[in-house]
Design a protein around this motif. Structure first.
Motif, PDB file in Angstrom:
ATOM      1  N   UNK A 285       0.834  -0.973   0.235  1.00 41.42           N
ATOM      2  CA  UNK A 285       0.312  -0.618  -0.370  1.00 41.42           C
ATOM      3  C   UNK A 285       0.567   1.425   0.075  1.00 41.42           C
ATOM      4  N   UNK A 286       1.871   1.310  -0.429  1.00 40.64           N
ATOM      5  CA  UNK A 286       2.973   2.710  -0.795  1.00 40.64           C
ATOM      6  C   UNK A 286       2.684   3.409  -1.682  1.00 40.64           C
TER       7      UNK A 286
ATOM      8  N   UNK B 298       8.855  13.745  -3.769  1.00 40.53           N
ATOM      9  CA  UNK B 298      10.341  14.106  -3.951  1.00 40.53           C
ATOM     10  C   UNK B 298      10.679  11.915  -3.884  1.00 40.53           C
ATOM     11  N   UNK B 299       9.682  12.123  -2.152  1.00 39.72           N
ATOM     12  CA  UNK B 299      10.078  10.863  -1.491  1.00 39.72           C
ATOM     13  C   UNK B 299       9.295   9.471  -2.354  1.00 39.72           C
ATOM     14  N   UNK B 300       8.122  10.095  -3.036  1.00 41.50           N
ATOM     15  CA  UNK B 300       6.951   9.168  -4.055  1.00 41.50           C
ATOM     16  C   UNK B 300       8.632   8.355  -4.800  1.00 41.50           C
ATOM     17  N   UNK B 301       9.583   9.216  -5.602  1.00 43.10           N
ATOM     18  CA  UNK B 301      10.769   8.702  -6.135  1.00 43.10           C
ATOM     19  C   UNK B 301      11.027   7.870  -5.828  1.00 43.10           C
ATOM     20  N   UNK B 302      11.631   8.010  -4.752  1.00 42.09           N
ATOM     21  CA  UNK B 302      12.975   7.091  -3.995  1.00 42.09           C
ATOM     22  C   UNK B 302      12.537   6.113  -3.381  1.00 42.09           C
ATOM     23  N   UNK B 303      10.695   6.288  -3.108  1.00 40.79           N
ATOM     24  CA  UNK B 303      10.421   5.210  -2.526  1.00 40.79           C
ATOM     25  C   UNK B 303       9.237   3.471  -3.895  1.00 40.79           C
TER      26      UNK B 303
END
Ligand SMILES: Nc1ncnc2c1ncn2[C@@H]1O[C@H](COP(=O)(O)OP(=O)(O)O)[C@@H](O)[C@H]1O
Ligand SMILES: [Mg+2]
Lengths: 269, 250
Positions: A192-193, A259-264
Motif C-alpha cells: 500500500x505504499x 520526491x519521497x514518492x520517487x525514492x520509495x
C-alpha cells in the motif's frame, strides 16, 4: 547488455516533435505567468485598477522584503510551518495506525463505520469555539485543528488501500502458513505504499487548511494571522504578500512528498 | 508405492446467509508419491474447494483427509500452492519473491537461500535474480511462481488452473516447462483444470468430476507415449482419450 539499435529518420522526427511539444508547454506556462504579472503591474501603474485593493507585483515584492527586514517574516513563517508540519505528521501517523487497527479487526471496523462517516462529513471548523475552550488560543489549538482535518481523510484513504490487497495473494500467504501479522507485514503494508504516498499528498493540503483556518480563528502569530490582520486593517499588500509566501511554502512541502514518492516506489519502471 | 494423499468420503458445505451450498459430497480418491494427478470438471463444480481443503485453508465438513497417512494438520501443512495468476509481489525482486515461503515459515537460512538460488539458476532465471517481476515475460513469471512453491520443499504441489491466464502459445511452452521442473524435482502434483488436453498431456492419473456437488465420476490412467506434454499431445492415443473424457464431461 542492451543491444545498440539503429533508428530510422522517422524516429528522430518523432523525438523532435515530442520535445518541441514539451518546450511549447513550458514556454506557455511561463508566458501566462509573466503576462499575468505584467498586465497586473501595468494596469496598477497606469491606474486602470486600484492598487490599494488589488496590490501589484512590485508592491508585493516590496512588502515581502519589508516584512522580512522589519516585521520578522521568518518568525511568522516558522510558527505556521511548525504548526502545519506537526499537524501533518501527527495526522498522517495516527491516521495510518488507526487504519491498521481497523484493517485488523473487522468487527471494530463495522462498529466505528457510522462514526467515521459522520466525522468525515462534519465541517471541522464548526468545532473551532470548542477547540479554543479546550486548548486555549495558541499553537496547540491550531495543531489540533490541523490534525482533526487531516486524520479522518488519512484513515479513510489508508483503510481503503489496505482492504484493496489482492485476495489471491492473501490466499497464497495463507497456504504458506502465514498468520495475520505476517500478512500485514509482508503484503498489506508494502502493498500500500502508493496509497500512502497519495494519502500524504492529500494531507499536505489538509494540514495547510487546518493550520491557516486555525490561525484565522485564534492566533497571535503566523501567516494566517498576518492575512487576517492585514484584512482587518485594510493592508491588502500584507494579505497578498503573505498569500504569496504561503503558496511558495505549500508547493515546496508538496514537492518534498513527491520526491519521497520517487525514492520509495522504485519497482515501477 | 506410498500413498501421499488420501481423500475418503469428504464433504464440504459452504454456509451463507441465504443459502447452504454443498460444494463437495462423498469425494474419495488417492494419490501416490511422485505421481501427477489432474482433477478435471465443469467450472463451479468444486475443484478449487478441493485444493483449498488439501492446502488446509478450509476445514472439511465430514470425511477424512490423510497426508502421508496422517490426518491433515492445518497448522503445519506442507503444500506448495500455485494459482491462476503468478501472484508475484511487484515490490520484491525475483530473488526476494522466491524467499517468501522461507520468510513465512521462518526458515530463511543461508542453506535454504542457496537452494532457492540454485533452483533459479537451474531453470534459467539466473540473470533475473535481481530484477522485478514487471521486467519478466508471463511465462517466466509463472516459472518463478513454480520455483517459489518449491523452495520450502513441500510434500505436494497444488496447481489451480495455473496456465489459464496465458495465451495459447505461451501456455504450451509453460506447460512443458512446469512439467519438466516438477518431474526433475520428483514432486507429487495435483493439478486442477477444465482443459482436457492439458490434463491429458501432463498427468499420470485423471479424475473426472461430476457437476456440483463434486463427486468422482471416473478415474483414468491414460499412459500416453512421450516424455513431455508436447510429445504426449502428439501421441497416437491422444485423440482417443480426449474423446473419451470429453464425452464424460458432457
Ligand atoms: N466461500 C464460499 N462461500 C460460499 N460458496 C462458495 C465459496 N467458495 C466457493 N463457493 C461455491 O462453491 C462452488 C464450487 O466453487 P469452486 O470450488 O471455486 O469451483 P471451481 O473451482 O470448480 O470452479 C461454487 O458454486 C461456488 O459458488
Ligand atoms: Mg476454480
Amino acid at each position: 547488455m542492451k543491444k545498440q539499435k539503429t533508428f530510422s529518420t522517422h524516429h528522430a522526427l518523432f523525438v523532435k516533435k515530442v520535445r518541441n511539444e514539451n518546450i511549447l508547454v513550458w514556454f506557455l506556462r511561463f508566458f501566462i505567468l509573466i503576462a499575468l504579472l505584467g498586465f497586473w503591474e501595468l494596469f496598477a501603474y497606469v491606474g486602470l485598477i486600484d492598487s490599494f485593493i488589488t496590490s501589484s507585483p512590485s508592491i508585493i515584492v516590496k512588502t515581502i522584503i519589508n516584512l522580512f527586514a522589519n516585521d520578522n517574516l521568518l518568525y511568522h513563517v516558522g510558527i505556521t510551518l511548525y504548526e502545519t508540519i506537526l499537524g501533518f505528521l501527527i495526522a498522517s501517523a495516527l491516521g495510518y495506525i488507526i487504519a491498521l487497527i481497523l484493517w485488523w479487526s473487522e468487527r471494530l471496523r463495522r462498529i466505528l463505520e457510522p462514526y467515521i462517516v459522520v466525522l468525515n462529513s462534519l465541517p471541522k471548523i464548526a468545532l473551532g469555539p470548542l477547540i479554543i475552550i479546550w486548548f486555549g488560543s495558541g499553537s496547540k489549538a491550531i495543531i489540533f485543528m490541523a490534525i482533526l482535518i487531516g486524520i479522518i481523510v488519512a484513515i479513510i484513504t489508508m483503510l481503503n488501500g489496505f482492504l484493496e490487497a489482492d485476495d489471491g495473494k492473501i490466499l497464497l500467504l495463507k497456504s504458506m502458513g502465514a498468520n495475520k501479522f505476517q500478512i500485514l507485514i509482508k503484503l498489506i503494508i508494502p502493498g500500500s505504499t502508493a496509497t500512502l504516498i497519495s494519502m500524504l499528498k492529500i494531507n499536505v493540503g489538509m494540514a495547510w487548511i487546518g493550520s491557516i483556518m486555525g490561525e484565522y480563528l485564534v492566533s497571535r502569530a503566523g501567516l494566517g494571522y498576518l492575512i487576517v490582520y492585514g484584512g482587518q486593517v485594510f493592508k491588502l499588500d500584507l494579505v497578498m504578500a503573505s498569500t504569496v509566501v504561503l503558496c511558495i511554502l505549500a508547493t515546496l512541502m508538496y514537492a518534498v512528498v513527491a520526491m519521497l514518492e520517487k525514492t520509495i516506489i522504485k519497482y515501477k519502471n | 508405492m506410498k500413498k501421499i494423499l488420501q481423500i475418503e468420503n469428504v464433504a464440504l458445505t459452504y454456509q451463507t446467509l441465504t443459502d447452504e451450498i454443498t460444494a463437495i459430497n462423498d469425494l474419495s480418491f488417492d494419490c501416490n508419491d511422485g505421481e501427477f494427478l489432474s482433477i478435471i470438471g465443469p467450472s463451479g463444480c468444486g475443484k478449487t474447494t478441493i485444493l483449498s481443503l488439501i492446502a488446509g485453508l478450509i476445514k472439511h465438513t465430514s470425511g477424512k483427509i490423510l497426508i502421508d497417512e496422517k490426518p491433515i494438520n492445518i497448522k503445519n501443512n506442507d503444500m506448495g500452492y500455485m494459482l491462476q495468476k503468478d501472484q508475484l509481489f511487484p515490490w520484491r525482486t525475483i530473488e526476494k519473491n522466491v524467499y517468501l515461503p522461507l520468510e513465512i515459515k521462518r526458515k530463511l537460512s543461508d542453506e535454504n537461500k542457496n537452494y532457492a538460488l540454485s533452483l533459479l539458476e537451474k531453470y534459467g532465471l539466473k540473470d533475473f535474480v535481481k530484477k522485478y517481476p514487471s521486467q519478466l515475460s508471463g511465462g517466466m513469471r509463472q516459472r518463478v511462481a513454480l520455483i517459489r512453491t518449491l523452495v520450502s520443499n513441500p510434500k505436494i504441489l497444488l496447481l489451480d488452473e495455473p496456465f489459464s491466464a496465458l495465451d495459447y502459445q505461451t501456455r504450451l511452452a509453460v506447460c512443458d516447462d512446469v512439467y519438466k521442473i516438477i518431474k526433475a524435482e520428483r514432486k507429487t502434483a495435483v493439478l486442477v483444470t477444465h482443459d482436457i488436453s492439458e490434463a491429458l498431456s501432463m498427468s499420470d492419473i485423471i479424475i473426472v468430476l461430476s457437476d456440483r456437488p463434486a463427486k468422482v465420476k471416473s478415474i483414468h490412467h491414460p499412459n500416453l507415449n512421450g516424455d513431455t506434454p508436447l510429445r504426449k499431445r502428439e501421441s497416437e492415443n491422444f485423440g482417443f482419450w480426449f474423446e473419451k473424457i470429453w464425452k464424460e464431461l458432457n
